[in-house]
Each structure stands twice: as structure tokens, then as C-alpha cells.
Design an enzyme around this catalytic site. Structure first.
Site, short mmCIF file in Angstrom:
data_model
loop_
_atom_site.label_atom_id
_atom_site.label_comp_id
_atom_site.label_asym_id
_atom_site.label_seq_id
_atom_site.Cartn_x
_atom_site.Cartn_y
_atom_site.Cartn_z
N LYS A 1 0.84 -1.21 0.00
CA LYS A 1 0.00 0.00 0.00
C LYS A 1 0.87 1.25 0.00
O LYS A 1 0.50 2.27 -0.58
CB LYS A 1 -0.93 -0.01 1.21
N HIS B 1 -14.44 -3.75 8.53
CA HIS B 1 -13.83 -3.24 7.29
C HIS B 1 -14.01 -4.20 6.13
O HIS B 1 -13.26 -4.16 5.16
CB HIS B 1 -12.33 -2.94 7.49
N ARG C 1 -7.14 -7.83 -9.10
CA ARG C 1 -7.82 -9.11 -9.34
C ARG C 1 -9.29 -8.84 -9.60
O ARG C 1 -9.75 -7.71 -9.43
CB ARG C 1 -7.69 -10.00 -8.10
P1 ADP Z 1 -13.26 -7.67 -2.14
O1 ADP Z 1 -12.68 -6.30 -2.09
O2 ADP Z 1 -13.25 -8.32 -3.48
O3 ADP Z 1 -14.52 -7.79 -1.42
P2 ADP Z 1 -12.09 -8.94 0.10
O4 ADP Z 1 -11.13 -8.01 0.75
O5 ADP Z 1 -13.39 -9.18 0.74
O6 ADP Z 1 -12.21 -8.50 -1.38
O7 ADP Z 1 -11.34 -10.30 -0.15
C1 ADP Z 1 -11.78 -11.24 -1.12
C2 ADP Z 1 -11.69 -12.60 -0.54
O8 ADP Z 1 -10.36 -12.91 -0.15
C3 ADP Z 1 -12.56 -12.75 0.67
O9 ADP Z 1 -13.09 -14.04 0.64
C4 ADP Z 1 -11.57 -12.52 1.81
O10 ADP Z 1 -11.97 -13.18 2.99
C5 ADP Z 1 -10.31 -13.10 1.25
N1 ADP Z 1 -9.12 -12.39 1.73
C6 ADP Z 1 -8.60 -11.26 1.25
N2 ADP Z 1 -7.47 -10.93 1.88
C7 ADP Z 1 -7.26 -11.89 2.81
C8 ADP Z 1 -6.26 -12.13 3.79
N3 ADP Z 1 -5.24 -11.33 3.95
N4 ADP Z 1 -6.36 -13.22 4.55
C9 ADP Z 1 -7.41 -14.06 4.40
N5 ADP Z 1 -8.37 -13.89 3.49
C10 ADP Z 1 -8.32 -12.83 2.71
P1 ADP Z 2 -8.12 -3.80 2.54
O1 ADP Z 2 -6.88 -4.08 1.74
O2 ADP Z 2 -8.13 -4.53 3.83
O3 ADP Z 2 -9.36 -3.90 1.73
P2 ADP Z 2 -8.49 -0.90 2.40
O4 ADP Z 2 -7.38 0.09 2.41
O5 ADP Z 2 -9.16 -1.11 1.10
O6 ADP Z 2 -7.94 -2.26 2.99
O7 ADP Z 2 -9.56 -0.46 3.50
C1 ADP Z 2 -10.67 -1.27 3.82
C2 ADP Z 2 -11.75 -0.42 4.48
O8 ADP Z 2 -11.25 0.22 5.67
C3 ADP Z 2 -12.26 0.73 3.64
O9 ADP Z 2 -13.28 0.32 2.75
C4 ADP Z 2 -12.75 1.70 4.69
O10 ADP Z 2 -14.02 1.31 5.19
C5 ADP Z 2 -11.75 1.55 5.80
N1 ADP Z 2 -10.64 2.51 5.67
C6 ADP Z 2 -9.45 2.31 5.07
N2 ADP Z 2 -8.68 3.41 5.11
C7 ADP Z 2 -9.40 4.36 5.76
C8 ADP Z 2 -9.16 5.72 6.16
N3 ADP Z 2 -8.00 6.33 5.89
N4 ADP Z 2 -10.13 6.38 6.83
C9 ADP Z 2 -11.30 5.77 7.14
N5 ADP Z 2 -11.59 4.51 6.81
C10 ADP Z 2 -10.66 3.79 6.13
#
Ligand code: ADP
Ligand code: ADP
Ligand code: MG
Length: 476
Positions: free
Chosen positions: A102, A220, A276
Site C-alpha cells: 500500500k 472493514h 484481481r
Molecule cells: P473484495 O474487495 O473483493 O470484497 P475482500 O477483501 O473481501 O475482497 O477479499 C476477497 C476474498 O479474499 C474474501 O473471501 C476474503 O476473505 C479473502 N481475503 C482477502 N485478503 C485476505 C487475507 N489477507 N487473509 C485471508 N483472506 C483474505
Molecule cells: P483492505 O486491503 O483490507 O481492503 P483498504 O485500504 O481497502 O484495505 O480499507 C478497507 C476499508 O477500511 C475501507 O473500505 C474503509 O471502510 C476503511 N478505511 C481504510 N482506510 C481508511 C481511512 N484512511 N479512513 C477511514 N476509513 C478507512
């Protein structure tokens, strides 16, 4: 299932890999060939690169689609495929690597002129961190650079909590992602999560397919997504789409990807790029008519994107409900177990993507997602009415599911007005009382359960399971 469905339509034979726990899963039966990778824990099966590559060599696979969990965003796996001469259906390994950090992604985007959330680079020294947090302004969010799945994020309200939170976040990151690097972002209050779907081909053409709003989240993680976003205007869409395309171009993006933004009061910031296919991709398919998985396969085969940007239009309104085996009344804890009765909704505007059936055992090892209920309506009102109807029709017996919780959200007045942020669930504790009420209401699930036909259901499910087991025993 999603990927193999696209392959079937294109006449491409499929090979599934599964763990011991999934030996009897429907996808293993659906594939033309299936191989057991190893024991149920993901580390010994789905995350074992050598075993997967071995299967690919044995069966002579030309390509591997990584799905959307496990190795889908693993640059080492993509690189290994490239080296073995197997098409990895996704972007180049360098792109996955760059966007998998990130911190690196934020640097690239800032250089490309895409707005990013105010924040730091990697935290090395705690004193520096305190100064940086002060400058950014509390509350701040500590995030794992290698993070995903909503894991490893911590909100910090003031300086006193900062040191402890950093240490905690580092150790969570180390155990979840094998990499302890964390950084600090401004914690945006009451934001909305709005993301854009992009597609790029090998010849430098990149288009977007509109947005998805994914603000309804617990831990989240997304629960309900919709498109368009209720707050979208033509002007905002132009600005956000231009930023999404700039982001994708900055890394010469190839294949399907998603640029995630956080939105607040007219401003939006780059969050991350998911390299992806995403869980919630069907709502984009419903609105645009584009089969994103077929597009992925064609791009990986070296075909040109057959669409011009102007040809991509979004018609109507779509929602996705993630139907999960989890107990909303017990902190959304997963509830693995055997599905004793199953009947999915149907009729106009309904799409159910799932790989379960009566007698299916939801294993405790993986994500608790049972199905994706995708609804189409000509406008938001029609889509919401249809969603309520579909949730009423859905029958899943034997395990606790979040169906009543989904219904509670869809019936909530603020949700109906489109007035929500990523804090929606925590700010509406009354949803839990609604879950209790809805669980007692008349629904097809309730009627089935009340038929006292549990023995009959168990007998049918045992027969289905036995049949699938026998079929699979001969094949897998
Ligand atoms: P999307 O943004 O497509 O909803 P998610 O963040 O929900 O993606 O992740 C997609 C799938 O991969 C989900 O089934 C989630 O539980 C799994 N996943 C993503 N990152 C991880 C992780 N670091 N460890 C375990 N499962 C993960
Ligand atoms: P992941 O890789 O686990 O999906 P993201 O960076 O996409 O991580 O963040 C997942 C969620 O966490 C976001 O959809 C939002 O709800 C919350 N989030 C992430 N960054 C911030 C931020 N800077 N301020 C507030 N909420 C956040
Ligand atoms: Mg994300």
C-alpha cells in the site's frame, strides 16, 4: 464456479484444485478434472504454490485463474506462472507486487496525480511516527502495508495510544501477512467506499466500467454493495473515473482490476488497487452486460479489448448481498456446518452465484461466504423492493446465516434513503433488534423450518451428499 461458468460458455475445459475439506464440494464435480492439493488448512493446500504448479504441469493447463482469495494477489505466484510458461489470468507480476504494497501504491499514485489519503511512508521510528500523526491530525489509522481483507487496521484517537497501537499493528501484520511494515493514514470520518472497475489489454487500452459503492461493512469487510452509488452525480463520476483511469495507466494495468477510493464531503482519495477480480464484480456485469471473467480470459489470451469507452453504459440499479454463514447476534462470528435445506430465490432480476447445495458442509477453514445474491431493478426503488422479496424467498436451513441481518439493512430507513457511510452498521445498533424480529417473521425459510420436515430434509440432503460423494470419489 464463477470462472468455470465463463469457461464452459467459451468451450474451455477446466481443472479444479481443492483441499481435503473441499473434496466433495460442487466445484470439484463441475470441473472437467479435479485434483486434491492437500490437507484442509489453506497453507497446506490452496496456498501451496509448488503443489498447484505440479497439478498444472500434470494436466497440461495453459492458464490459471487465481479467483479472488488466497493467491489472487500474490506476486510470487504470478511470477512463478510466468516462468513456467503458464498464463496467469490477471495483471503482470510487477503490477501485483507494486500494488500489493500500500505504501508503494500510494507513492506511485501521488506521482501520477491521483489524490491519496494524507499519510506517511513506512513507520521506522516511533518518535517520527508521533510527529507525523500530530501533523496529519488525530484520529489516525494505522494500516499494514501488505494488508488485505480488512485485517490489521487500527484507529488511534490520541498520542497516548499511538505507540501501543503501532506495536500491535506490526505484530498483527507480521502474523497475517508475513510482513510487519505499517504506516499511518488520516482517519477519514463518515466516509463512503466507492470503487471503479477497470479493464486493460496488452496493447495499452484501458477503460472503466463505472463504480460500485461498498460502504456497508463490518470489520472493514463488505456486506452489501450497490451500483450506481446513491450519491453519484455526473460531475463526480467524471472526476472519479478520470482518477481511476490515471491510476490504472500509472502502472500500465493489464486485465481486470479495481481502484478503491474513500469519499468524504465532495473529496475522494485513492485507498488501494485490487489487482484481481473482486467479489462484488457481478453488479457491474448486471449493469453493463459485460462478462468480466470472459473479458479476463480473452485479455490473457492476448485479444484486444473489444469495447470503446463510449460503448460502456450502465443501465438500471444493482445490489449484491453477501450471504454468509455467520451470526449477526454474536458479533458476526462464522457458523460453519451442514446445510440441511436449501432453496435459492429466483424470478425477474435475480442472480444467485453460489456453489452450495443441500447437504453441503461449510468448512471452518475458509471464508464463510455461502452465496452472492445479486439483484437488478430499473431504479433503486425497484431493486430494493426486489431485494426484500428475494431475501424473503431464500431458504437456508441447518446453519445460522446473515439473511435476517441483510433484510434488516435493506429495510432500514437511512439505507433506503441512500444515507450511509462505512460506519452504518456500528451506528445502527437497532439493526440487531430488527434481526431478532425478522428471524421470527413469516418467510419461506421460516415456513420450511416450521413444516417439521427436518427429517425429510435430512434424508434428502443425505441422499444428495452421498450421490455427490460417489461421483467425486470416482473423479477427484
Ligand atoms: P473484495 O474487495 O473483493 O470484497 P475482500 O477483501 O473481501 O475482497 O477479499 C476477497 C476474498 O479474499 C474474501 O473471501 C476474503 O476473505 C479473502 N481475503 C482477502 N485478503 C485476505 C487475507 N489477507 N487473509 C485471508 N483472506 C483474505
Ligand atoms: P483492505 O486491503 O483490507 O481492503 P483498504 O485500504 O481497502 O484495505 O480499507 C478497507 C476499508 O477500511 C475501507 O473500505 C474503509 O471502510 C476503511 N478505511 C481504510 N482506510 C481508511 C481511512 N484512511 N479512513 C477511514 N476509513 C478507512
Ligand atoms: Mg480494500
Amino acid at each position: 464456479m464463477r470462472v468455470m461458468r465463463a469457461c464452459k460458455e467459451l468451450g474451455i475445459p477446466t481443472v479444479a484444485v481443492c483441499s481435503e475439506a473441499d473434496r466433495k464440494a460442487f466445484f470439484a464435480l463441475y470441473a472437467d478434472e479435479a485434483y486434491v492439493l492437500g490437507p484442509s488448512p489453506a497453507r497446506e493446500s490452496y496456498l501451496n504454490v509448488d503443489k498447484i504448479i505440479n497439478v498444472a504441469r500434470t494436466c497440461g493447463a495453459d492458464a490459471i485463474h487465481p479467483g479472488y482469495g488466497f493467491l489472487a494477489e500474490n506476486a510470487d505466484f504470478a511470477r512463478r506462472c510466468e516462468r513456467e510458461g503458464i498464463h496467469f489470468i490477471g495483471p503482470r507480476s510487477e503490477t501485483i507486487e507494486a500494488m500489493g504494497s500500500k505504501i508503494k501504491a500510494r507513492e506511485i499514485m501521488a506521482r501520477a496525480g491521483v489524490p491519496t489519503v494524507p499519510g506517511t511512508g513506512a513507520i521506522e521510528n516511533p518518535l517520527e511516527a508521533a510527529d507525523a500523526a500530530k501533523e496529519i491530525g488525530y484520529p489516525v489509522l494505522i494500516k499494514a502495508s501488505a494488508g488485505g481483507g480488512g485485517i490489521g487496521m487500527r484507529v488511534v484517537e490520541d498520542r497516548r495510544e499511538l505507540m501501543h497501537a503501532i506495536e500491535h499493528a506490526q505484530s498483527t501484520a507480521q502474523s497475517a501477512f508475513g510482513e510487519p511494515t505499517v504506516y499511518i493514514e488520516k482517519y477519514v470520518r463518515h466516509p463512503r467506499h466507492i470503487e471503479f472497475q477497470v479493464l486493460g489489454d496488452d496493447y495499452g487500452k484501458i477503460i472503466h466500467l463505472g463504480e460500485r459503492e461498498c460502504s456497508i461493512q463490518r470489520r472493514h469487510q463488505k456486506v452489501i454493495e450497490e451500483s450506481p452509488s446513491p450519491i453519484m452525480t455526473r460531475e463526480l463520476k467524471e472526476r472519479m473515473a478520470a482518477a481511476a483511469l490515471r491510476a490504472a495507466r500509472a502502472v500500465d494495468y493489464v486485465n481486470a482490476g479495481t481502484v478503491e477510493f474513500i469519499y468524504s464531503e465532495g473529496n475522494f482519495y485513492f485507498l488501494e488497487m485490487n489487482t484481481r477480480l473482486q467479489v462484488e464484480h457481478p453488479i457491474t456485469e448486471v449493469l453493463t452486460g459485460v462478462d468480466l471473467v470472459q473479458a479476463q480470459l480473452r485479455i490473457a489470451a492476448g485479444e484486444r479489448l473489444p469495447y470503446r469507452q463510449e460503448e460502456i453504459q450502465q443501465h438500471g440499479w444493482a445490489l449484491e448481498c453477501r450471504v454468509c454463514a455467520e451470526d449477526a447476534l454474536n458479533n458476526f462470528t462464522p457458523t460453519p456446518g451442514t446445510i440441511r435445506g436449501y432453496r435459492s430465490p429466483g424470478g425477474i432480476g435475480i442472480r444467485v452465484d453460489s456453489g452450495v447445495h443441500m447437504g453441503y458442509v461449510i468448512p471452518p477453514y475458509y471464508d464463510s461466504l455461502i452465496s452472492k445474491l445479486v439483484i437488478y431493478g430499473r431504479d433503486r426503488k425497484e431493486a430494493l423492493e426486489r431485494t426484500r422479496r428475494a431475501l424473503f424467498e431464500y431458504v437456508i436451513l441447518g446453519v445460522v446465516t446473515n439473511l435476517p441481518f441483510l433484510k434488516a439493512v435493506v429495510e432500514n430507513e437511512d439505507f433506503q434513503r441512500g444515507d450511509y457511510s462505512t460506519h452504518f452498521i456500528e451506528e445502527h445498533p437497532e439493526l440487531l433488534a430488527d434481526v431478532e424480529r425478522i428471524s421470527k417473521e413469516r418467510s419461506l425459510g421460516g415456513i420450511f423450518a416450521a413444516l417439521k420436515s427436518n427429517q425429510a430434509i435430512a434424508a434428502i440432503s443425505a441422499a444428495v451428499s452421498a450421490y455427490l460423494a460417489e461421483e467425486n470419489a470416482q473423479k477427484v
